[in-house]
Design a protein around this motif. Structure first.
Motif, mmCIF file in Angstrom:
data_model
loop_
_atom_site.group_PDB
_atom_site.id
_atom_site.type_symbol
_atom_site.label_atom_id
_atom_site.label_comp_id
_atom_site.label_asym_id
_atom_site.label_seq_id
_atom_site.Cartn_x
_atom_site.Cartn_y
_atom_site.Cartn_z
ATOM 1 N N THR A 177 0.913 -1.212 0.155
ATOM 2 C CA THR A 177 0.171 -0.073 -0.077
ATOM 3 C C THR A 177 0.841 1.229 0.143
ATOM 4 O O THR A 177 1.748 1.357 0.867
ATOM 5 N N GLY A 178 0.656 2.284 -0.960
ATOM 6 C CA GLY A 178 1.245 3.574 -0.904
ATOM 7 C C GLY A 178 2.737 3.131 -1.470
ATOM 8 O O GLY A 178 3.736 4.207 -1.518
ATOM 9 N N LYS A 179 2.938 2.104 -2.001
ATOM 10 C CA LYS A 179 4.531 1.776 -2.391
ATOM 11 C C LYS A 179 4.485 1.465 -3.754
ATOM 12 O O LYS A 179 3.877 1.335 -4.673
ATOM 13 N N SER A 180 5.784 1.529 -4.464
ATOM 14 C CA SER A 180 6.077 1.120 -5.636
ATOM 15 C C SER A 180 6.601 -0.309 -5.643
ATOM 16 O O SER A 180 7.352 -0.658 -4.809
ATOM 17 N N LEU A 181 6.225 -1.129 -6.596
ATOM 18 C CA LEU A 181 6.254 -2.685 -6.775
ATOM 19 C C LEU A 181 7.250 -2.948 -8.086
ATOM 20 O O LEU A 181 6.636 -2.516 -9.015
ATOM 21 N N LEU A 182 8.319 -3.681 -8.192
ATOM 22 C CA LEU A 182 8.789 -4.168 -9.160
ATOM 23 C C LEU A 182 8.458 -5.665 -9.243
ATOM 24 O O LEU A 182 8.945 -6.303 -8.042
ATOM 25 N N ASN A 183 8.208 -6.352 -10.318
ATOM 26 C CA ASN A 183 7.654 -7.578 -10.453
ATOM 27 C C ASN A 183 8.566 -8.345 -11.258
ATOM 28 O O ASN A 183 8.542 -8.047 -12.569
ATOM 29 N N MET A 184 9.586 -9.318 -10.911
ATOM 30 C CA MET A 184 10.555 -9.685 -12.024
ATOM 31 C C MET A 184 10.057 -11.279 -12.263
ATOM 32 O O MET A 184 9.444 -11.864 -11.558
ATOM 33 N N PHE A 185 10.397 -11.604 -13.666
ATOM 34 C CA PHE A 185 9.849 -12.810 -14.192
ATOM 35 C C PHE A 185 8.380 -12.811 -13.638
ATOM 36 O O PHE A 185 7.493 -13.743 -13.398
ATOM 37 N N SER A 186 7.509 -11.848 -14.376
ATOM 38 C CA SER A 186 6.374 -11.478 -13.909
ATOM 39 C C SER A 186 5.143 -12.366 -14.491
ATOM 40 O O SER A 186 4.152 -12.397 -14.000
ATOM 41 N N TYR A 187 5.517 -13.004 -15.791
ATOM 42 C CA TYR A 187 4.522 -13.994 -16.296
ATOM 43 C C TYR A 187 3.273 -12.972 -16.781
ATOM 44 O O TYR A 187 3.370 -12.347 -17.742
ATOM 45 N N THR A 188 2.318 -13.318 -16.055
ATOM 46 C CA THR A 188 1.043 -12.418 -16.456
ATOM 47 C C THR A 188 0.795 -11.260 -15.457
ATOM 48 O O THR A 188 -0.373 -10.930 -15.341
ATOM 49 N N ALA A 189 1.746 -10.850 -14.685
ATOM 50 C CA ALA A 189 1.890 -9.892 -13.757
ATOM 51 C C ALA A 189 0.663 -10.033 -12.590
ATOM 52 O O ALA A 189 0.346 -9.067 -11.976
ATOM 53 N N ALA A 190 0.425 -11.350 -12.146
ATOM 54 C CA ALA A 190 -0.475 -11.500 -11.146
ATOM 55 C C ALA A 190 -0.131 -10.971 -9.763
ATOM 56 O O ALA A 190 -1.105 -10.287 -8.920
ATOM 57 N N PHE A 191 1.165 -10.757 -9.372
ATOM 58 C CA PHE A 191 1.533 -10.226 -8.305
ATOM 59 C C PHE A 191 1.243 -8.711 -8.521
ATOM 60 O O PHE A 191 0.842 -8.097 -7.419
ATOM 61 N N SER A 192 1.818 -8.108 -9.544
ATOM 62 C CA SER A 192 1.484 -6.606 -9.589
ATOM 63 C C SER A 192 -0.005 -6.403 -9.497
ATOM 64 O O SER A 192 -0.337 -5.325 -8.867
ATOM 65 N N VAL A 193 -0.875 -7.013 -10.061
ATOM 66 C CA VAL A 193 -2.339 -6.806 -9.972
ATOM 67 C C VAL A 193 -2.900 -6.820 -8.633
ATOM 68 O O VAL A 193 -3.545 -5.831 -8.020
ATOM 69 N N ALA A 194 -2.447 -8.029 -8.111
ATOM 70 C CA ALA A 194 -2.671 -8.063 -6.514
ATOM 71 C C ALA A 194 -2.358 -6.675 -5.620
ATOM 72 O O ALA A 194 -3.065 -6.366 -4.801
ATOM 73 N N ALA A 195 -0.956 -6.545 -6.023
ATOM 74 C CA ALA A 195 -0.564 -5.209 -5.321
ATOM 75 C C ALA A 195 -1.381 -3.940 -5.589
ATOM 76 O O ALA A 195 -1.616 -3.051 -4.676
ATOM 77 N N ALA A 196 -1.628 -3.734 -6.784
ATOM 78 C CA ALA A 196 -2.471 -2.707 -7.075
ATOM 79 C C ALA A 196 -3.764 -2.528 -6.804
ATOM 80 O O ALA A 196 -4.300 -1.546 -6.298
ATOM 81 N N MET A 197 -4.425 -3.708 -6.618
ATOM 82 C CA MET A 197 -5.461 -3.881 -5.883
ATOM 83 C C MET A 197 -5.540 -3.600 -4.258
ATOM 84 O O MET A 197 -6.601 -3.317 -3.778
ATOM 85 N N GLY A 198 -4.289 -3.851 -3.732
ATOM 86 C CA GLY A 198 -3.988 -3.715 -2.227
ATOM 87 C C GLY A 198 -3.599 -2.264 -2.263
ATOM 88 O O GLY A 198 -3.192 -1.855 -0.936
ATOM 89 N N GLY A 199 -3.539 -1.342 -3.023
ATOM 90 C CA GLY A 199 -3.225 -0.034 -2.828
ATOM 91 C C GLY A 199 -1.914 0.374 -3.075
ATOM 92 O O GLY A 199 -1.385 1.471 -2.990
ATOM 93 N N ALA A 200 -1.215 -0.338 -4.165
ATOM 94 C CA ALA A 200 0.362 0.199 -4.531
ATOM 95 C C ALA A 200 0.045 1.278 -5.342
ATOM 96 O O ALA A 200 -0.915 1.226 -6.252
#
Length: 387
Positions: free
Chosen positions: A212-235
């Motif tokens: 939340t409130g942070k920037s996230l880098l997702n390496m070897f992201s495939y379909t960016a599921a971690f990034s989507v989860a982070a965005a939904m959590g307020g990244a």
């Protein structure tokens, strides 16, 4: 049923609760793709196994008793597996999870995943492939609500990787829910489906506000599921890096499925190690970095192995991590123990101060054999860097 005499070493493994039969323990095997009764050197019965070569060994121990593999046997296994996953069925936040997980549910060589109204059978050897009609009949008896199923062939045969197996055909793409987040999946396009369900708990931590409130880098992201989860959590922003060109299209689908604009979410097609150089050159830095590489990878420039090279990811991530940043270090390499993975992580820190915030393995739907460490193959450490 033919008998297979095992040496003392294998007998000890079986007595300890190990289920996988390894090729290194057998000088020669004249039997393949069938049930066998395992017996000790003294002729004592050790139970029932089947032999069929696959990526993890040459067979699986099924029971300490003599058994027959009929529909009733698999109906019982599927019924027990379903009962153990009632919390997932009762959840309004999840419509995709693992229904049956190899030896954790009593039968190695087979997994079954639920994606909404459809099931995906992953088949790991010839023997399981040969009895799949029996498996489907038992499955449909226990899971009549599942509209249709697909198979993924994870061994060298029978000439295809994915196919419709039974019932209705699923839409070419559709959305499932995990932790209340939408992900677009596809069930009949190669071995992948658009999401790795074993990372459920890690994505849950991101949805719950780790970034939340942070920037996230997702390496070897495939379909960016971690990034989507982070965005939904307020990244505030995410950057997803993967070498596969198709990853961009698949990643966009996840973001759009949740009504997320891509303005603050970059999708970059690039080799991960090249991106480290790019980020340093452009003075980019991040609050949270997710490192979830394949166990082994090779491209035109280099090869990567978790067992030998993971420390390099830690080293280079520290150079672009903001002060008091967080690393999520993950591997699904079954051949790398928890202790070995942690040593590889520590090698990358080179003495820099850090704290382990949390550690997770497989989620509850991915039942595993507690007597065999490699069965709980997923290892994820969330680490805060103090300096």
């Amino acid at each position: 049923m033919r008998k297979l005499t095992v040496n003392r070493q294998v007998e000890k493994k079986i007595q300890k609760g190990h289920k996988i039969l390894e090729k290194i323990d057998f000088e020669e095997l004249p039997i393949e793709n069938q049930l066998v009764e395992l017996v000790s050197g003294s002729g004592r019965s050790l139970g029932t196994a089947y032999l069929s070569e696959q990526n993890k060994g040459i067979g699986w121990v099924l029971s300490s008793q003599k058994i027959s593999l009929d529909q009733a046997y698999f109906t019982k296994l599927f019924s027990q597996a379903k009962a153990k996953r009632q919390s997932y069925y009762q959840s309004d936040l999840d419509t995709a999870f693992r229904l049956f997980n190899q030896e954790g549910d009593g039968f190695g060589g087979l997994t079954v995943d639920l994606y909404g109204d459809y099931a995906v059978f992953s088949i790991y050897n010839h023997f399981v492939f040969s009895i799949r009609e029996l498996l489907v009949a038992a499955f449909q008896e226990v899971f009549p609500e599942v509209l249709g199923g697909y198979e993924k062939i994870r061994f060298k045969a029978p000439g295809y990787e994915s196919a419709h197996l039974f019932g209705q055909e699923a839409p070419e793409t559709f959305c499932i829910l995990e932790n209340g987040v939408h992900y677009q999946v596809f069930l009949n396009d190669g071995l992948m489906t658009g999401i790795f369900l074993d990372q459920h708990e890690v994505r849950a931590s991101l949805v719950d506000g780790l970034a939340t409130g942070k920037s996230l880098l997702n390496m070897f992201s495939y379909t960016a599921a971690f990034s989507v989860a982070a965005a939904m959590g307020g990244a505030l922003e995410t950057t997803s890096v993967d070498l596969a060109k198709r990853s961009r299209e698949l990643s966009e689908a996840h973001f759009l499925a949740n009504g997320l604009e891509l303005d603050q979410h970059r999708l970059i097609v690039m080799d991960v190690f090249d991106f480290y150089k790019y980020a340093k050159r452009h003075e980019l830095s991040y609050d949270v970095i997710v490192l979830d590489p394949p166990s082994f990878a090779r491209n035109k420039k280099r090869t990567f192995s978790v067992a030998k090279d993971y420390h390099k990811l830690i080293e280079q991530s520290l150079e672009i991590l903001n002060p008091k940043g967080i690393l999520i270090a993950s591997t699904n390499a079954a051949n790398v123990s928890r202790d070995k993975f942690k040593k590889e992580i520590e090698k990358g820190f080179k003495g820099r101060k850090h704290r382990y915030i949390s550690e997770v393995g497989l989620p509850a739907d991915f039942r595993y054999n507690e007597k065999e460490e490699s069965s709980n193959y997923l290892k994820v450490f969330t680490i805060r860097v103090d300096e």
